[in-house]
Design an enzyme around this catalytic site. Structure first.
Site, short mmCIF file in Angstrom:
data_model
loop_
_atom_site.label_atom_id
_atom_site.label_comp_id
_atom_site.label_asym_id
_atom_site.label_seq_id
_atom_site.Cartn_x
_atom_site.Cartn_y
_atom_site.Cartn_z
N ASN B 201 -101.80 -24.91 -3.81
CA ASN B 201 -101.06 -23.78 -4.38
C ASN B 201 -99.64 -24.15 -4.81
O ASN B 201 -98.85 -23.28 -5.15
CB ASN B 201 -101.06 -22.59 -3.40
N HIS B 404 -93.74 -14.16 1.88
CA HIS B 404 -93.52 -15.42 1.17
C HIS B 404 -94.33 -15.56 -0.11
O HIS B 404 -94.19 -16.53 -0.84
CB HIS B 404 -93.80 -16.61 2.08
#
Lengths: 142, 481
Positions: B201, B404
């Site tokens: 990611n 986050h």
């Protein structure tokens, strides 16, 4: 390895990669686990001349031994740029294994890393006998 | 164990204390998010963390919580220094995985024509993907200096400017880093990976600001509508992974001299008493990885700036690329917080959670004293990212923490299955987003539908008063591993 039957299946996990590995014997299970890790990371690997190296490893129990074993193979790739092509488990017990690893140098021209695996985790790790062999479940952090 | 969270209000859910839990769990979520959260094992992980010795307040989960290993991703927990523990699994393998956002003077419509060329040039200039090698080769002593100096090492080597340092959490260098505690393997894995983006990611994205929510804070952050920004998401690479691995193994065996004074609900939660030498060594090694990650993002920012200048044939003044902020979202830190009404030093674990200090916090630099700390929340490839500013509620409710990211909702295998037969890069291009990725597999795993709706995640954060929304960016071009 060419001609080797696929001996792992993907299980669902939201963020990471969970797999189930099987093998008729404990030796096969550990061999299959190591080769599965390479297959997930690199896909099909070209057959090149390999160099052998010996590995002796201890763990607290079989699950710990499995995590450490996969960690060794991962380190060879990420730390020493060596791709494990084949594995012989020479001896294995609850807390120890001896193996010969056959490796080739990682070469970006011939190897494409498909999936980056950061580590094999202890989360829900299972290594246990089944009716007709052995089975392990491992979650990798990716 | 079936976990049934009880609704407190529109943005908080309580997991009552049961069994071995020492404190209750608290999840920040709305009705829709809690439905998806309940579908995986993350709430059990919140309860597991609550059993660890010395935990104070609540075992917390941010609205982007999802099933991780050990701690949930999106988990926050604070531990007393004398009775509590530190857990490498509560930080994660990618120590100081984090984000940085750069602002520019450019407007998105000015670089529309060059966007394809720009994304391709970034893809060529930034080592991306697994096994990619950095042009930077570190001697052992240089690597040790990186581990101690962090972003400042990179600045001294010509990557960026000294003024960048105050715009990085901890000024880009955690205290207490001690390379003498590192294994040979950690050194080896870190040697060739400084200045690489990695895979999974992790990404580098060119964006355009498309909404301003708080004009005054946006002005102070130098953000304006239509502006080009660049977002970098990466961490400490193999160096951090190996450090986590080394200490998890050591703690599994030795942390409590063979006898745990409590039942460890998950081996991945292996931990050591904060008062022990083992904990001291872990925190010293973790700081090394944290500093390496800050140097890494500093270097990548510099190469990004060089690529923009060369590709667009403009001057540094015309580009005006400046660091807005750099935050980590996988870390453990000793911080001062209110515990039972008293200011107490605790060790806060943030695993997939961002620090979100409010205006006036003594650890913030002068430039952000009145605004609060910039909080950077990346979306996924197809959706928006956000800039928030830390708010007072974070100190009262979440040990100074916020979410986050969007948080996964589909597993990678589910995502690949759903993407079968689809050209994800073409779909993104149709939405005006240019993507370059090493592998098509990554694109499928990271497809937009694999993630929660980020707007809901940040709305919960704002409703819970952890942070306030300042601006939103939409993606224009992305490079991924």
């Amino acid at each position: 390895m060419a001609g080797r039957r696929k001996c792992f299946t993907f299980l669902d996990h939201t963020a990471d990669l969970r797999i189930r590995i099987t093998g008729p014997t404990l030796e096969d299970l550990f061999r299959n686990a190591g080769l599965s890790l390479m297959e997930i990371m690199l896909g099909k690997r070209p057959r090149l001349k390999t160099s052998p190296q010996h590995l002796s490893l201890s763990g607290d129990d079989l699950p710990d031994l499995m995590v450490r074993w996969l960690g060794e193979i991962l380190y060879l790739l990420d730390g020493e740029n060596k791709v494990v092509m084949d594995i012989e488990i020479n001896a294995i017990s609850e807390m120890h294994l001896d193996a010969a690893l056959h490796t080739v140098p990682l070469d970006p021209r011939t190897h494409q890393v498909i999936t980056e695996i950061k580590a094999a985790t202890y989360h829900q790790i299972q290594v246990a006998p089944t009716g007709n062999g052995w089975q392990a479940t491992v979650i990798f952090d990716i | 164990m079936d976990i049934s969270p009880e609704k407190i209000d529109n943005c908080r859910w309580l997991i009552p204390r049961t069994g071995a839990m020492r404190v209750p769990g608290l999840v920040f979520a709305n009705d829709e998010l809690i439905r998806s959260i309940r579908q995986d094992q993350s709430l059990q992980q919140v309860a597991n963390v609550a059993t660890l010795p010395g935990i104070v307040g609540y075992s917390l989960a941010m609205p982007d919580i999802h099933w991780g290993y050990g701690f949930p991703i999106g988990g926050v927990a604070a531990f007393e220094l004398d009775k509590g523990i530190v857990s490498p699994g509560g930080v994660g393998y990618d120590i100081n995985c984090g984000c940085r956002l750069m602002t520019t003077r450019l407007r998105a419509d000015e670089i529309h024509r060059e966007m394809k060329e720009l994304v391709l040039a970034l893809f060529r200039n930034i080592p991306t993907g697994v096994g990619s090698r950095s042009p930077i080769r570190l001697s052992r002593s240089e690597q040790e200096r990186v581990a101690v100096m962090g972003a400042e090492w990179a600045v001294k080597r010509g990557f960026g400017m000294p003024r960048d340092l105050e715009r990085i959490e901890d000024h880009g260098a955690m205290e207490g880093a001690d390379p003498s505690v590192l294994s040979e393997r950690a050194i080896q894995r870190g040697r060739g990976q400084l200045g690489t983006l990695g895979s999974g990611n992790h990404f580098l994205e060119i964006q355009a600001v498309d909404a301003i929510y708080d004009p005054e804070k946006a002005r102070q952050f130098h953000l304006f509508e239509g502006q080009v920004t660049v977002f970098i998401h990466t961490g400490s690479r193999g160096f951090g992974h190996q450090i986590c691995d080394d200490f998890l193994k050591e703690m599994g065996r030795n942390a409590f001299k063979g006898e745990l004074p409590f039942e460890l609900p998950d081996r991945q939660l292996a931990c050591a008493p904060l008062s022990s030498d083992l904990a001291r060594r872990y925190l010293a090694a973790m700081a090394c990885a944290g500093n390496y990650a800050w140097a890494n993002r500093q270097i990548l920012m510099h190469w990004t700036m060089e690529t923009f200048l060369k590709t667009l044939s403009i001057t540094p003044e015309e580009l005006g690329m400046n660091l807005l902020y750099d935050v980590c979202h996988n870390i453990a830190k000793k911080e001062m917080h209110q515990v039972s009404g008293e200011g107490t030093m605790v060790c806060v674990h943030r695993k997939g959670a961002t620090r979100a200090f409010p205006p006036g916090h003594p650890l913030l630099p002068e430039i952000y004293q009145t605004t609060g700390q910039p909080v950077l929340i990346p979306g996924d490839m197809g959706t928006h990212s956000y800039v928030l500013a830390g708010a007072a509620g974070s100190m009262e409710r979440s040990f100074g923490s916020s979410c986050h990211g969007a948080g996964r909702v589909l597993s990678r295998t589910q995502a690949v299955k759903k993407a079968k037969g689809r050209a994800i890069n073409r779909e993104l291009e149709d939405k005006g987003i240019i993507v370059h990725s090493r592998g098509k597999h990554t694109l499928k795993e990271e497809m937009p539908e694999a993630y929660k709706d980020i707007s809901q995640v940040v709305d919960v954060v704002e409703a819970a008063k952890l942070a306030v929304k300042v601006a939103r960016m939409r993606p224009l071009g992305v490079i991924k591993g």
